[in-house]
Scaffold this active site. Structure first.
Site, PDB file in Angstrom:
ATOM      1  N   GLU A  63     -18.419  14.050  25.550  1.00 51.58           N
ATOM      2  CA  GLU A  63     -16.991  14.356  25.401  1.00 51.58           C
ATOM      3  C   GLU A  63     -16.711  15.829  25.699  1.00 51.58           C
ATOM      4  O   GLU A  63     -15.709  16.167  26.348  1.00 51.58           O
ATOM      5  CB  GLU A  63     -16.508  14.004  23.988  1.00 51.58           C
ATOM      6  CG  GLU A  63     -15.006  14.180  23.836  1.00 51.58           C
ATOM      7  CD  GLU A  63     -14.510  13.962  22.416  1.00 51.58           C
ATOM      8  OE1 GLU A  63     -13.545  14.649  22.032  1.00 51.58           O
ATOM      9  OE2 GLU A  63     -15.084  13.113  21.693  1.00 51.58           O
ATOM     10  N   CYS A  70      -9.943  12.627  15.768  1.00 49.70           N
ATOM     11  CA  CYS A  70      -9.199  11.366  15.831  1.00 49.70           C
ATOM     12  C   CYS A  70      -9.052  10.721  14.450  1.00 49.70           C
ATOM     13  O   CYS A  70      -9.810  11.009  13.521  1.00 49.70           O
ATOM     14  CB  CYS A  70      -9.855  10.421  16.826  1.00 49.70           C
ATOM     15  SG  CYS A  70     -11.250   9.496  16.178  1.00 49.70           S
ATOM     16  N   SER A  87     -22.129  10.961  17.584  1.00 51.29           N
ATOM     17  CA  SER A  87     -21.689  12.160  16.850  1.00 51.29           C
ATOM     18  C   SER A  87     -20.970  11.788  15.562  1.00 51.29           C
ATOM     19  O   SER A  87     -21.265  12.328  14.498  1.00 51.29           O
ATOM     20  CB  SER A  87     -20.772  13.002  17.744  1.00 51.29           C
ATOM     21  OG  SER A  87     -20.209  14.070  17.020  1.00 51.29           O
TER      22      SER A  87
END
Length: 323
Positions: free
Chosen positions: A133, A202, A231
């Site tokens: 990411e 998020c 993660s």
């Protein structure tokens, strides 16, 4: 027959699949259904071995780079973690048909980074070096436009070109508490720093960490179902330990449970990272049921009803599958 010891299991909720993971897996499955095997997937679609192995059995072929894919009309799917801009550009130059499974919440961070850059801001990304990411987010902009900060120590030594034109974005799967400390350090040093309109971490990461925080102080041990390259799953173990549960372990499957660490426990918390299927949670609970007289109670700290649209190319097949 020896009487089995009693064990109270507190099942954290929310746990397991988030909307972005669910969407990414659907994209691969629907592509296989519509176009047939093989469907190529650049990088693990989500960070879960069981999910990846299951899709591989259905005909998905996982690659790390596009140049591993032969010249073919087969679809190529980009993983939920997002990719640098160079990847779709490369796919277009090779006339590849690709489907982007990037989580919309990761795409939101990409858009924010682009907006800050276009407004002339120097950008700091809070995240973990090498995570797909982070690679994808940094790859949205020219080399050097984004500086990665991993720790409070990094934040304390970082020197921007101009403290008045500084902005930050974050990886979506970080520890909420760790990130807050880093952001606080940056804000104290650079009061003019611009942050996201809405927090980048998020909803699923935040909710799963909050559920762990509620349960961890009440149990003797905590098991998080998830893969070691995930993660958000790793962060859940850390959160449990910080919340007072010293025996906290990450397991991909029930077979990985280290029973020697669980001797004498009377209560257990169970959660799962955002890319771990519920089937594996059931498998873990069943493993405890073989050894203990279990009583399972759900501890609900939030409700989730978020769903993301899949790419237009797959919506007709999705409708027929739903029927």
């Amino acid at each position: 027959m020896e009487k089995r010891p009693q064990l109270d299991i507190l099942l954290c909720a929310p746990r397991g699949f988030c909307a972005g993971v669910d969407r990414a897996i659907q994209i691969v499955e629907l592509a296989l259904e519509k176009y047939g095997a093989p469907v190529y997937v650049r990088h693990a679609i989500v960070h879960n071995k069981y999910v990846v192995d299951g899709l591989r059995e259905k005909g998905a072929i996982f690659v790390e780079e596009l140049d591993e894919i032969p010249e073919t009309g087969a679809p190529v799917v980009f993983s939920a973690h997002g990719v640098p801009k160079s990847v779709p550009a490369d796919a277009r130059s090779r006339n590849m048909f690709f489907l982007d499974a990037t989580c919309p919440l990761v795409s939101k961070v990409h858009v924010e980074a682009q907006r800050h850059f276009s407004e002339g801001h120097e950008i700091v990304l809070i995240g973990h070096k090498g995570h797909p990411e982070v690679v994808g987010t940094m790859g949205q902009l020219p080399v050097g436009a984004i500086t990665l900060i991993e720790t409070v120590a990094d934040a304390m030594v970082f020197e921007p070109k101009d403290p008045l034109t500084l902005a930050f974005v974050t990886q979506t799967t970080l520890s909420v508490d760790d990130t807050r400390e880093i952001v606080t350090a940056l804000q104290q040093r650079f009061p003019a720093i611009n942050g996201p309109h809405k927090e980048d971490i998020c909803y699923a990461t935040t909710n799963r960490q909050e559920a762990i925080k509620a349960v961890a102080p009440e149990v003797d041990a905590m098991i998080v179902v998830g893969s070691s390259n995930s993660s958000n799953s790793l962060r859940l173990v850390e959160v449990a330990e910080r919340a007072g549960c010293k025996v906290s372990m990450l397991v991909d499957r029930a077979a990985e449970i280290d029973w020697s660490r669980l001797e004498g426990i009377r209560s257990l918390g169970v959660s799962a990272g955002a890319s771990a299927p519920e089937k594996l949670v059931d498998e873990v609970i069943e493993a405890f049921a073989q050894r203990y007289e279990i009583k399972v109670e759900a501890r609900v700290t939030a409700r989730e009803n978020i769903a993301f649209n899949i790419p237009r190319e797959l919506r007709t097949i999705e409708a027929s599958v739903a029927r």
